[in-house]
Motif scaffolding. Sequence first.
Motif, PDB file in Angstrom:
ATOM      1  N   HIS A  45      -2.952   4.392  12.170  1.00  0.00           N
ATOM      2  CA  HIS A  45      -3.248   3.143  12.863  1.00  0.00           C
ATOM      3  C   HIS A  45      -3.487   2.044  11.828  1.00  0.00           C
ATOM      4  O   HIS A  45      -4.216   2.247  10.848  1.00  0.00           O
ATOM      5  N   ARG A  46      -2.881   0.885  12.049  1.00  0.00           N
ATOM      6  CA  ARG A  46      -3.075  -0.277  11.179  1.00  0.00           C
ATOM      7  C   ARG A  46      -3.607  -1.430  12.011  1.00  0.00           C
ATOM      8  O   ARG A  46      -3.108  -1.699  13.115  1.00  0.00           O
ATOM      9  N   PHE A  47      -4.584  -2.119  11.479  1.00  0.00           N
ATOM     10  CA  PHE A  47      -5.149  -3.274  12.180  1.00  0.00           C
ATOM     11  C   PHE A  47      -5.935  -4.118  11.170  1.00  0.00           C
ATOM     12  O   PHE A  47      -6.122  -3.721  10.014  1.00  0.00           O
ATOM     13  N   ASP A  48      -6.366  -5.273  11.606  1.00  0.00           N
ATOM     14  CA  ASP A  48      -7.133  -6.186  10.760  1.00  0.00           C
ATOM     15  C   ASP A  48      -8.528  -6.370  11.328  1.00  0.00           C
ATOM     16  O   ASP A  48      -8.708  -6.462  12.557  1.00  0.00           O
ATOM     17  N   GLU A  54      -7.073  -6.002   6.035  1.00  0.00           N
ATOM     18  CA  GLU A  54      -6.175  -4.977   6.536  1.00  0.00           C
ATOM     19  C   GLU A  54      -6.820  -3.593   6.422  1.00  0.00           C
ATOM     20  O   GLU A  54      -7.289  -3.201   5.356  1.00  0.00           O
ATOM     21  N   VAL A  55      -6.831  -2.875   7.531  1.00  0.00           N
ATOM     22  CA  VAL A  55      -7.447  -1.546   7.591  1.00  0.00           C
ATOM     23  C   VAL A  55      -6.397  -0.559   8.087  1.00  0.00           C
ATOM     24  O   VAL A  55      -5.613  -0.850   8.990  1.00  0.00           O
ATOM     25  N   ARG A  56      -6.402   0.631   7.491  1.00  0.00           N
ATOM     26  CA  ARG A  56      -5.460   1.677   7.886  1.00  0.00           C
ATOM     27  C   ARG A  56      -6.208   2.998   7.997  1.00  0.00           C
ATOM     28  O   ARG A  56      -6.936   3.389   7.089  1.00  0.00           O
ATOM     29  N   TYR A  70      -8.883  13.098   7.719  1.00  0.00           N
ATOM     30  CA  TYR A  70      -8.624  11.678   7.900  1.00  0.00           C
ATOM     31  C   TYR A  70      -8.925  10.911   6.624  1.00  0.00           C
ATOM     32  O   TYR A  70      -9.687  11.345   5.757  1.00  0.00           O
ATOM     33  N   GLN A  71      -8.270   9.745   6.516  1.00  0.00           N
ATOM     34  CA  GLN A  71      -8.480   8.837   5.390  1.00  0.00           C
ATOM     35  C   GLN A  71      -8.612   7.417   5.923  1.00  0.00           C
ATOM     36  O   GLN A  71      -8.032   7.073   6.959  1.00  0.00           O
ATOM     37  N   LEU A  72      -9.340   6.620   5.189  1.00  0.00           N
ATOM     38  CA  LEU A  72      -9.516   5.212   5.531  1.00  0.00           C
ATOM     39  C   LEU A  72      -9.126   4.370   4.334  1.00  0.00           C
ATOM     40  O   LEU A  72      -9.616   4.588   3.226  1.00  0.00           O
ATOM     41  N   TRP A  73      -8.184   3.425   4.556  1.00  0.00           N
ATOM     42  CA  TRP A  73      -7.790   2.470   3.518  1.00  0.00           C
ATOM     43  C   TRP A  73      -8.226   1.075   3.921  1.00  0.00           C
ATOM     44  O   TRP A  73      -8.095   0.683   5.093  1.00  0.00           O
ATOM     45  N   VAL A  74      -8.730   0.348   2.974  1.00  0.00           N
ATOM     46  CA  VAL A  74      -9.110  -1.048   3.194  1.00  0.00           C
ATOM     47  C   VAL A  74      -8.427  -1.881   2.121  1.00  0.00           C
ATOM     48  O   VAL A  74      -8.632  -1.654   0.924  1.00  0.00           O
ATOM     49  N   GLY A  75      -7.580  -2.814   2.551  1.00  0.00           N
ATOM     50  CA  GLY A  75      -6.866  -3.646   1.595  1.00  0.00           C
ATOM     51  C   GLY A  75      -5.955  -2.863   0.675  1.00  0.00           C
ATOM     52  O   GLY A  75      -5.760  -3.224  -0.483  1.00  0.00           O
ATOM     53  N   GLY A  76      -5.390  -1.748   1.176  1.00  0.00           N
ATOM     54  CA  GLY A  76      -4.477  -0.939   0.379  1.00  0.00           C
ATOM     55  C   GLY A  76      -5.147   0.083  -0.514  1.00  0.00           C
ATOM     56  O   GLY A  76      -4.469   0.840  -1.208  1.00  0.00           O
TER      57      GLY A  76
END
Length: 361
Positions: A45-48, A54-56, A70-76
């Motif tokens: 899931h991608r959203f802002d 930007e959060v993924r 699970y993983q969480l990306w913030v700003g890449g």
Amino acid sequence: MQVFSFAYAGREFVVAATPATGEEWVTVDGERVSHLRNFNPISEHRFDLPDLGEVRIGFQLNMATASVIYQLWVGGTQVLGAQARLQLVREEEGAVATEAANETVAAAPASAPVKNTSWVSLALVGFKLLKTVQVIKVALLAASVAVYSVMFTLEFAIALIAVLVFHEYGHLRAMKKCGLPTKGMYLIPFVGGLAVGDMPKTRWQDVYISMMGPVFGLVMTLVFYIFYLVTESHFAGLVASTSALLNLFNLIPVYPLDGGRVVKSLVFSGRNYLALVALLSISALCFVLAWKMGFYFITFFIVIGVIDILAGWRVGLTEDITPLNRYGIWFSVLWYLAVVAIFEGSGQSIEWLRKSNSSNN
């Protein structure tokens, strides 16, 4: 039902899903920020978010161990990664156990509300694993050709498959144009085709994606129609007439057909009860006609569509996806009617020419 949850930067992230429909959504502090339909055990899931950018969120389900990675990306940049027990908590069952989300499977308490014996969950994961194999697409294509060849002729089967592929390709191109991730198309015997991708984020996107399938079909119809006029090729006339008929059928205002999706967006944007009653009445009429003609698989989809419409109507306008404005409503109506009229005219013209040529021969 809730699948898993975790906390980051003072915010509560919850990933939930509806197994029966494959829908997934992410909420942050109770507010839905992402929504898509997915039938794979791996999802993203991608959203802002205003304060994070930007959060993924990416995750992979493992029903054998009742766990999720699970993983969480913030700003890449990856800022979080963990393995947790699946929670699978139904909303109506009460409390949400969020404390187990950030723990590893080994550290999860024995009392964690895990329902790894749920037949619905097991069936969903089995279906997801099945669809991860790309060969399924080829198998479905071969099955479609075989079924339609037996039912009709090999020539007609090839024409029908070509029309379905071009139609679904129009949907996929529209999804990509709207910035929505796509997962390809599937040809399903006796049903047709299915373009799979993320759910539209606005009513205009829903209209645009729904209409681009018939629009691509219209281009194909006109190209083969012109080719038929020039060469009088029987196959070209067959493709043109099949394309016109199939795409015109998809424009019937019954959800979940393309025409039904367009009309639903119009009705939901205006929130007009009279229009809702008219849409449901048309669906009921089509249900009766399909039942009397023996098209029972169509009646099944009509019932599912009506249930979806009634469920969606209960969601308030402010909670629904962005509606069409007045200009968008009128443009969509004129676009829809124009495409229907062109298909109707071209279809009748093609049939008249084919009958005329047959009588002359």
